[in-house]
Scaffold this active site. Structure first.
Site, PDB file in Angstrom:
ATOM      1  NE  ARG A 148      -1.311  -1.937   3.669  1.00 40.60           N
ATOM      2  CZ  ARG A 148      -1.637  -1.894   4.789  1.00 40.60           C
ATOM      3  NH1 ARG A 148      -2.947  -1.598   5.214  1.00 40.60           N
ATOM      4  NH2 ARG A 148      -0.816  -2.400   5.723  1.00 40.60           N
ATOM      5  CE  LYS A 195      -1.794 -16.112  20.103  1.00 40.79           C
ATOM      6  NZ  LYS A 195      -2.817 -15.448  20.557  1.00 40.79           N
TER       7      LYS A 195
END
Lengths: 414, 414
Positions: free
Chosen positions: B44, B200
């Site tokens: 971007r 995790k």
């Protein structure tokens, strides 16, 4: 193969030897070298010990043996620990210690010698036993400004307070139980008068803010004056009484630091730290609140923290760990009476109506607290926030009106 | 001066740039070198950004610039993150990432390349956001065998459950609120179906036990089936419902690992981990239970963990950090149905007396639970401990008797 010496074969020392022996393979893998205990220094005899040949009563033997690269100091106390550790660092040996009294009193001096000689002086076990706290503060929080540290740093007093809160034991009974269970020493002064917690908050403050804070600079109150009445009023207020060590940096460059019992709201993460556990909250400007919780003492937890430091020493013979703070200064700590706080007050009077009128006149609006078993003429309240010196002046005025102030406890501002 | 590149300028990436900029002096002191951002990779445009000249859309520019020694990957997702990170490591650049999907899927492979090239591949921010957990497990607990890890690893689901528990919100309303507050994404699947927590616990398990656990090996249940009725029964039982990731080493060399909602007793240190907070309990054979608590996500907490890793990279260009695990294997994880557990069961029947007789006949003695707002014919109980497969068989038998089992939740054995 790295040769080390262990000075002191008490609770922690024997734990260090045990952990090094039982986990030797794992430790060698982590340290990338085998670690071998060459000497154990202790003045006592340990007949029949499997480590018999390693015992020595001579510190000089250790000091003068160039093979010994790392010395573990777990004797405790300030002397001769300080002299021994200093001599070892000056002789080119890295030192690992669990001795909070030593680090709190002499940290800056010893860190300076270590730095000069490119050695490590590590002390993870000096605060929080097996809870990793020194390393996280010094490393993980490197990208933070530490806004505040507050913690329950002494397991013995926390055990006593927990028994008072949960089982309505008196302070004296809870202390006796703690002694019976081996949580408190026969002379429990260092614990119950707060000086153990004070040493620990000094170490954390020195580390977090880069400048030594000496225990004698910190206003310290223990838990000996806490009565069951106070515990009940804390519950009525919505919290619990905990012995807290707390430090904050002020905008004037000084530190606000104190050790004392505080009312902690029930929702606080520290309020649920019970029994012999420790809990330490580190508030960073980026991380927000991080809390570390675990057994703050005990043979194996403390020993495993010592051994982790030994491993780190072995891994960092060349690249010294960053752990440093400079000397302190006389005016580094702000007078605690300048802190803005609110205060719980428990008092007695013969005429409650008059007393309450006087309280209102002196303090303005206060929050009244009540409890079931209140004695005749007893009343309690929490003041609004103001400078502590202002509160103290107002309390004197109250006393001069014939009101007997039996105890005061600060409201924790965590 | 060390030059680095930041790949990805989203929430975490912009936080990393912010922390590196705002704390540059402190960071330079800790790292013993200035750290300078040479490139920021993002497809971007950021017109008006003060970092305008640093932006690039070309990964090759970063890859081919020998000045760039450390690359921060905070793009998220598996592709092209994996290809980029691999290429960077092969080109001799150390990598720091917050990308749990990447580490959970490719950790062993990337750690191997890093080791071969004597580089660092660090990922403290991938678990627990700003809570230090990777480092404490790998370092401080080096002197421990890790007996168990259990944690609340996802803040979004913990926020939803907290709202259900504290404010009697329905799952749907709590999710909508979480989305409104920016805690949950528009597509919340990874959070509420447990795969984020799964990644995790895989990372923690791989690290603690030295061998890769892949997310697809882990039985994972989210919180989408939790109803207010379950929350109320949990309270009646004496606890709360939490989404838990848990791993234990078994004596047969396999791991017991699971992600699912569990009933947690109110006294557990994890029971008071509320809102978007994470709490991770590490049980070591020497340290006992150590709990780490804090914000598990968010721009600045995560960014500060990334920056701490960058500092560590700078300090360890020569001495590589010990962080390693080997490839996984197909049979490394025990079938979760072999775990011995007890189970909460909520069911419905048209004839309660008959149903209860059947329950007793099938399960033996159970603990009945009750709640205020129970619907007609609703009943709930907790089974005794047995292998989960046995419970499942018994539940099938129960269903065949016309009893409608509406939900089951494991009792946390923490």
């Amino acid at each position: 193969m790295v040769k080390i010496a262990v000075m002191g074969y008490g609770v922690v020392g024997s734990g260090v030897v045990e952990v090094l022996t039982n986990h030797s393979e794992n430790i060698a893998r982590r340290a990338k070298e085998e670690i071998s205990i060459k000497y154990i220094l202790d003045l006592r005899d340990f007949p029949g010990s499997p480590f018999g040949s390693k015992f020595t009563k001579s510190f000089e033997t250790i000091l003068n043996d160039p093979e010994v690269k790392i010395v573990v100091e777990v004797m405790g106390g300030l002397h001769p620990s300080f002299e021994y550790v200093k001599a070892c660092l000056e002789a080119g040996k890295s030192v690992v210690t669990s001795n909070k009294e030593l680090v709190a009193a002499k940290g800056a001096e010893l860190l300076k010698i270590a730095q000069k000689n490119n050695l490590n002086f590590l002390f993870e076990a000096s605060v929080g036993g097996g809870i990793p706290i020194i390393r996280p503060i010094s490393q993980c929080l490197a990208a933070n400004d530490v806004v505040e540290i507050a913690g329950i740093l002494n397991g013995t007093t926390n055990f006593i307070l927990t028994k008072m809160i949960r089982e309505q034991m008196t302070f004296e009974d809870a202390l006796a139980l703690a002694q019976k269970l081996g949580y408190a020493e026969r002379n429990p002064a260092a614990d119950i008068e707060g000086s153990d917690a004070c040493r620990k908050i000094c170490i954390l403050a020195s580390l977090a803010y880069g400048k030594h804070v000496y225990p004698e600079q910190v206003h310290t109150e223990g838990i000996t004056k806490i009565a069951l009445a106070d515990v009940e009023y804390a519950a009525a207020w919505g919290g619990v009484v905990k012995l807290i060590g707390q430090v904050r940096a002020l905008e004037n460059g000084k530190l606000q630091i104190i050790v004392c019992p505080m009312f902690i709201p029930r929702e606080s993460q520290l309020a649920t730290v019970d029994d012999v556990f420790n809990g330490i909250m580190v508030r960073g400007d980026s991380t927000g609140d991080v809390v570390f919780y675990g057994k703050g003492a005990g043979k194996l937890p403390t020993a495993s923290a010592v051994v982790a430091d030994v491993i780190d020493c072995v891994k960092h013979f060349k690249a010294r760990k960053y752990l440093y703070w400079e000397d302190g200064s006389e005016d580094y700590v702000e007078d605690y009476r300048l802190n803005v706080i609110s205060m719980y007050v428990r008092a007695k009077t013969e005429d409650e109506a008059v007393a309450l009128k006087n309280v209102k006149q002196i303090f303005g609006e206060v929050t009244r607290l009540s409890r079931k078993n209140a004695e005749n003429g007893e009343f309690a309240f929490v003041t609004n926030s103001m400078k502590e010196e202002e509160i103290l002046t107002k309390l004197e005025k109250l006393k001069s009106m014939g009101i007997c102030v039996e105890n005061t406890i600060r409201i924790g501002n965590l």
